[in-house]
Each structure stands twice: as structure tokens, then as C-alpha cells.
Design a protein around this motif. Structure first.
Motif, PDB file in Angstrom:
ATOM      1  N   VAL A  79       0.977  -1.124  -0.007  1.00  0.00           N
ATOM      2  CA  VAL A  79      -0.064   0.010   0.048  1.00  0.00           C
ATOM      3  C   VAL A  79       0.914   1.141  -0.056  1.00  0.00           C
ATOM      4  O   VAL A  79       1.944   1.137   0.490  1.00  0.00           O
ATOM      5  N   GLU A  80       0.570   2.293  -0.645  1.00  0.00           N
ATOM      6  CA  GLU A  80       1.026   3.475  -0.539  1.00  0.00           C
ATOM      7  C   GLU A  80       0.000   4.590  -0.461  1.00  0.00           C
ATOM      8  O   GLU A  80      -0.989   4.903  -1.018  1.00  0.00           O
ATOM      9  N   VAL A  81       0.056   5.298   0.738  1.00  0.00           N
ATOM     10  CA  VAL A  81      -0.868   6.635   1.271  1.00  0.00           C
ATOM     11  C   VAL A  81      -0.242   8.021   0.836  1.00  0.00           C
ATOM     12  O   VAL A  81       1.167   8.122   1.507  1.00  0.00           O
ATOM     13  N   ARG A  82      -0.791   8.636   0.047  1.00  0.00           N
ATOM     14  CA  ARG A  82      -0.295   9.857  -0.178  1.00  0.00           C
ATOM     15  C   ARG A  82      -1.279  11.207   0.150  1.00  0.00           C
ATOM     16  O   ARG A  82      -0.710  12.215   0.030  1.00  0.00           O
ATOM     17  N   GLY A  83      -2.246  10.691   0.544  1.00  0.00           N
ATOM     18  CA  GLY A  83      -3.195  12.065   0.893  1.00  0.00           C
ATOM     19  C   GLY A  83      -3.030  12.161   2.447  1.00  0.00           C
ATOM     20  O   GLY A  83      -2.479  11.552   2.978  1.00  0.00           O
ATOM     21  N   GLY A  84      -3.333  13.487   2.500  1.00  0.00           N
ATOM     22  CA  GLY A  84      -3.031  14.067   4.168  1.00  0.00           C
ATOM     23  C   GLY A  84      -4.066  13.522   4.974  1.00  0.00           C
ATOM     24  O   GLY A  84      -4.052  13.840   6.163  1.00  0.00           O
ATOM     25  N   GLY A  85      -5.248  13.082   4.653  1.00  0.00           N
ATOM     26  CA  GLY A  85      -6.456  12.814   5.567  1.00  0.00           C
ATOM     27  C   GLY A  85      -6.797  11.382   5.346  1.00  0.00           C
ATOM     28  O   GLY A  85      -8.216  11.076   5.131  1.00  0.00           O
ATOM     29  N   PRO A  86      -5.935  10.292   5.641  1.00  0.00           N
ATOM     30  CA  PRO A  86      -6.483   8.929   5.205  1.00  0.00           C
ATOM     31  C   PRO A  86      -7.139   8.135   6.491  1.00  0.00           C
ATOM     32  O   PRO A  86      -7.139   8.735   7.423  1.00  0.00           O
ATOM     33  N   GLY A  87      -8.017   7.367   6.004  1.00  0.00           N
ATOM     34  CA  GLY A  87      -8.982   6.626   6.758  1.00  0.00           C
ATOM     35  C   GLY A  87      -8.519   5.078   6.455  1.00  0.00           C
ATOM     36  O   GLY A  87      -9.160   4.582   5.515  1.00  0.00           O
ATOM     37  N   THR A  88      -7.827   4.395   7.381  1.00  0.00           N
ATOM     38  CA  THR A  88      -7.325   3.166   7.009  1.00  0.00           C
ATOM     39  C   THR A  88      -7.291   2.020   8.072  1.00  0.00           C
ATOM     40  O   THR A  88      -7.351   2.435   9.094  1.00  0.00           O
ATOM     41  N   ALA A 134       2.405   0.177  -5.912  1.00  0.00           N
ATOM     42  CA  ALA A 134       1.624   1.016  -5.452  1.00  0.00           C
ATOM     43  C   ALA A 134       1.889   2.365  -5.369  1.00  0.00           C
ATOM     44  O   ALA A 134       1.179   3.479  -5.819  1.00  0.00           O
ATOM     45  N   GLY A 135       3.167   2.799  -5.390  1.00  0.00           N
ATOM     46  CA  GLY A 135       3.606   3.947  -5.357  1.00  0.00           C
ATOM     47  C   GLY A 135       3.589   4.596  -7.027  1.00  0.00           C
ATOM     48  O   GLY A 135       3.191   5.691  -6.998  1.00  0.00           O
TER      49      GLY A 135
END
Length: 342
Positions: A42-51, A260-261
Motif C-alpha cells: 500500500v502507498e498512502v499519499r493523501g493528508g487525511g487517510p482513513g485506513t 503501489a507508489g
């Protein structure tokens, strides 16, 4: 025969649970891996993730394969949908073995959510464990290689893309090597997917190079309609674009992480701007390992490039498949209502 969807990666199945009406406009989408699971990242790039359970996918950590990925509406509340998927997987004996009995398993179910609260009118109408179970059961009931419904279904039911209706889109390709790469996206972006001056979808411009632009009077009428709709809606809240990029190549966990990135580039090509503080943009990668990857260090490049392109194409398809919504929670015209079909 391919269906131009995530399910072209052999063994993957997709199920939606959709809730509309009586204050509801939300849902859950589950990507079910084949028996034995799949390598995931997984790659998270948003500033407000819900995971949920995304740390388990770090290549430095112990979990090697996962059995399902959950994409859901309902913001952080909707992550409860993963509990229903876990319960179903446990009943199938699928998960990380943690005891002498084959039934002693802990399913690892990574999940991510989009913000769609109150878009159906009721702030408390959001996915729960029962919604997640319905989605995974729907996935399990599909046949191998089945088409995937797109548009306002599952996690895309309440999705919004800028000022137009968003939704679920999917796409796939087969590389010259015979390796399949595919993507599924939930388009729920704070940024715009279309150029306001021309009405052209950013993703189509990049994929096709040349396209037939909507007529000037159509663009002007669309602008007026969007302004009218925006005046009826609450200020744009939190948003998130979610994606699953998959391949049948035999990737290591580190290679899946790179996929993912790279796939985030596909969001950046189709949505402007992206990865903001009130986005939670998240991309999962899955590799089923059915086809060997050439041992050359650069053999992964073709998969990386295809993954980004397919995310862009899936965003375009999700926006084009979406249907207009005019309800107690707000008004969101569809792209094709505003600008016509291509």
C-alpha cells in the motif's frame, strides 16, 4: 477472453454492497484474493487517510499474503465493514494460521475509506460489518473473470469527483510478456476531473492525446448547472480516491510496494489537484504470482507504467459510468449529463 476489469487478473473477484434511498448513499467494495492469498502493498499519499491494517503490508513486517481488501464509504465509521469480511474469511478457514487447529486463523484485511457522510441525507447511514459481509459474499458468488459493475455502486455509491458525481471504474491490459495488469478505482476526489474551460476529462486528454471537445454552448450550460448544484450543497468536505492495482506477475513485497507508489501517478494525471490535506488518497497493490517476472532488474518497469496508465483509465471510466444524484444530501450532476457521451 478479457472483460477490461480487475477480474482479468486470474483469481481475483470483486463484490459490491450498495445502499441507496431513505437517507443512504454509500456502500462497500471488496476485492477477494484467490485461495492462498496474494502478495500486497500500500502507498498512502493523501493528508487525511482513513485506513485499517495498512501497517501489516509494510515489507519489513511479518504478514506475507492477504485474502481481501476492503474499499468502503462512511469515512472512518465505514471501516467497520472490514469486520464483516474478517468474519466471513474466518468461516472459510482463510487467514494467518495462529494455532494447531486449521480453524485458528486471523484474517488480515487491509481497508480504506472514502468520505461520503450525509450525501444521502442521513449522517448515520454508513457501512457496517453487515455491509462488508454482503460485499465479500457477492464477490465469492461471482464466476472467475466476471465483469465488474461500474459507476455508482459499492464504495462509489456516494462518491463525488470535484463537482460532478464520482464512482467506481476499472480497466486492464495484457503486456507483451503475457503478464496481466489491472486497476480498480473509487473516484471521490476533492480535485477536478474535467477542465472547466473545455469540459474535457484530464485523463482522456493524456490517454488519447486528441479528442472531440464538447461544444462551447455545452460547456457554458454545464458551468451554469454546476454552479447551481454547488449552491445547493454543503461546502466540499473530506474526500479520497482509492485504488487497487493488481497483476498476475510474481512480485516480491518490495516490488509490490513500488507498484503501489507508481500507480499514484495515474491519479495525478486524471485529477487536479491531488494528495491534499483533506484527501486520503490510497493505492493498494496485489500480486497473485501466477507468472514469473524476468530476472532483469528493470523487468518491473512495464508493470509500473501500465499500473499508472490503468489507474488513469479506470478514473475516466468511473466518472463516465456515474449517474446524477439529486437528493436530500445534495446535488451532483454526472459528467455525461453535463457534457454528453463520447
Amino acid at each position: 477472453m478479457t472483460v477490461d476489469a480487475l477480474t482479468d487478473v486470474t483469481g481475483l473477484r470483486v463484490g459490491h454492497a450498495t445502499r441507496r434511498g431513505d437517507g443512504w448513499l454509500t456502500g462497500t467494495t471488496v476485492v477477494l484474493a484467490p485461495e492462498g492469498g496474494a502478495v500486497a502493498a500500500v502507498e498512502v499519499r493523501g493528508g487525511g487517510p482513513g485506513t485499517k491494517e495498512t501497517d501489516a503490508l509494510d515489507p519489513r513486517n511479518v504478514v506475507q499474503r492477504i485474502d481481501a481488501i476492503v474499499l468502503t464509504g462512511g469515512s472512518a465509521y465505514g471501516l467497520d465493514a472490514a469486520s464483516g469480511v474478517m468474519a466471513w474469511l474466518e468461516e472459510q478457514g482463510r487467514g494467518v494460521r495462529v494455532g494447531p487447529d486449521p480453524a485458528h486463523v486471523v484474517p488480515v484485511v487491509p481497508a480504506a475509506c472514502v468520505f461520503d457522510l450525509r450525501r444521502g441525507g442521513n449522517f448515520r447511514a454508513r457501512p457496517d460489518a453487515a455491509t462488508g459481509r454482503a460485499a465479500v459474499e457477492a464477490a465469492s458468488a461471482t464466476s472467475p473473470g466476471a465483469p465488474v459493475p461500474q459507476g455508482c455502486v459499492g464504495a462509489g455509491t456516494g462518491a463525488v469527483a470535484g463537482r460532478v458525481k464520482g464512482g467506481v471504474g476499472t480497466a486492464s491490459t495484457v503486456l507483451a510478456s503475457g503478464i496481466t495488469v489491472a486497476a480498480l478505482v473509487v473516484v471521490n476526489a476533492a480535485g477536478a476531473v474535467a477542465d472547466p474551460a473545455t469540459g474535457a476529462l484530464y485523463g482522456e486528454l493524456l490517454l488519447d492525446g486528441r479528442m472531440e471537445y464538447p461544444k462551447e454552448h455545452v460547456v457554458a450550460a454545464a458551468g451554469r448547472r454546476l454552479d447551481e448544484a454547488a449552491a445547493e450543497n454543503a461546502p466540499p468536505p473530506l474526500n479520497t480516491t482509492l485504488a487497487v492495482v493488481a497483476t498476475d506477475a510474481d512480485l516480491s513485497r518490495a516490488q509490490a510496494q513500488k507498484l503501489a507508489g507508481a500507480a499514484h501517478d495515474g491519479i495525478a494525471r486524471a485529477v487536479r489537484p491531488v494528495h491534499l490535506l483533506h484527501d486520503g488518497d490510497t493505492v493498494f497493490a496485489l500480486a497473485t504470482g501466477a507468472r514469473p517476472l524476468d530476472g532483469h532488474p528493470l523487468a518491473l518497469n512495464d508493470i509500473l507504467a501500465a499500473g499508472a496508465d490503468l489507474v488513469t483509465r479506470a478514473i475516466v471510466r468511473g466518472v463516465r459510468a456515474a449517474e446524477s444524484v439529486d437528493g436530500p444530501g445534495g446535488v451532483w450532476p454526472s459528467y455525461e449529463e453535463l457534457y454528453g457521451k463520447r
